[in-house]
Design an enzyme around this catalytic site. Sequence first.
Site, short mmCIF file in Angstrom:
data_model
loop_
_atom_site.label_atom_id
_atom_site.label_comp_id
_atom_site.label_asym_id
_atom_site.label_seq_id
_atom_site.Cartn_x
_atom_site.Cartn_y
_atom_site.Cartn_z
N ARG A 92 36.38 36.28 42.97
CA ARG A 92 37.54 36.51 43.85
C ARG A 92 38.60 37.35 43.12
O ARG A 92 39.18 38.27 43.70
CB ARG A 92 38.11 35.17 44.29
CG ARG A 92 39.30 35.23 45.26
CD ARG A 92 39.53 33.84 45.83
NE ARG A 92 40.81 33.66 46.49
CZ ARG A 92 41.05 33.92 47.77
NH1 ARG A 92 40.08 34.41 48.52
NH2 ARG A 92 42.22 33.69 48.30
N TYR B 127 45.95 37.26 41.30
CA TYR B 127 44.56 37.73 41.30
C TYR B 127 44.41 39.19 40.88
O TYR B 127 43.31 39.72 40.85
CB TYR B 127 43.96 37.56 42.71
CG TYR B 127 43.64 36.13 43.05
CD1 TYR B 127 42.37 35.61 42.83
CD2 TYR B 127 44.62 35.28 43.55
CE1 TYR B 127 42.09 34.29 43.12
CE2 TYR B 127 44.35 33.96 43.85
CZ TYR B 127 43.07 33.47 43.62
OH TYR B 127 42.79 32.15 43.91
#
Length: 323
Positions: free
Chosen positions: A254, A294
Amino acid sequence: MRARLTGPLGNLMKRHLQLRRSLGYELRTAELALDRFDAYAADSFPDSQTVTRPMITGYLQTISDLHPITRHRQLSVLRQFCRFLFQLDPENYIPEGRLLPAAKSDFQPHIYTVNEVVQLMDAAQSLPPAGSLRPHTYSTLIGLLWASGLRGGELVRLNLEDVDLKKGVLHIRQTKNFKSRLVPLTDSARVALSAYRDVRARLGMAQDPQSPFFINERKHRCARRTVIGTFRMLTRQLGLTSAYGREPRLHDLRHTWATRCLAEIYEKGQDPNAALPVLATYLGHVNIACTTIYLHPATELLVQAGARFQDHVTATANGGRNE
């Protein structure tokens, strides 16, 4: 592991969790942390109906072996619970955040290369038992995580009705923070999922709309914990390690997807400030701050960003002289 909450504070903890879940929080990790504190209270303060400072400090000593970040998270859970108790009885103690020394996370995820993902998918195709659905399941799972950036839990919760291969859309239902969303598929992901669905049908798996899309060898829904364990086995088999000497995780796919998207934003000359809200929505985040966790730009991307900034400065300076 399931929380029992059977100690002296268990019923109050259940009321606290019920209230917070009514506001849209899942709290699975928080429930386990409260259960651990409740078990400690049952052993050390069996007759207590309030939380005191000695209870909190004593408990924190019992988890001194945990990572500092984990200890801070548990203290945060206890602070929320104690605020709830304070509304019922002002005698309850609300722990200060400074009870623990400041902790900084030095964790860095592994950003997978295309070659590493291909190796993982190939290794998954060799999983036993031969001729079963399992190799196809894990190869497709890994490929979809690489292509979509979904959470592992979101993938294993997919049902057949959630995978619309005609429109090329996944329906992600009631995931983290009880948010649902539609996720578009790339053409390659669409083809791969279609091929997996055909193999799944050929091997006699259930076809009703509510059936899990990804199925294990026992014809049940794949368990997230088992998927993580199998993925770890594959990374060890291939000898993959991160640049920081850690084992790569399933969830790092991810991080990899989000980082690749950031690189594409710069490569296409798009405005990151305009693109990030779209990326946050796609990932199912409540705000951009969650998304930035992220994003891990590589050296090449930082050079690109620096060059763009230099171009902007130069253009601004030239514009000023022309005036």
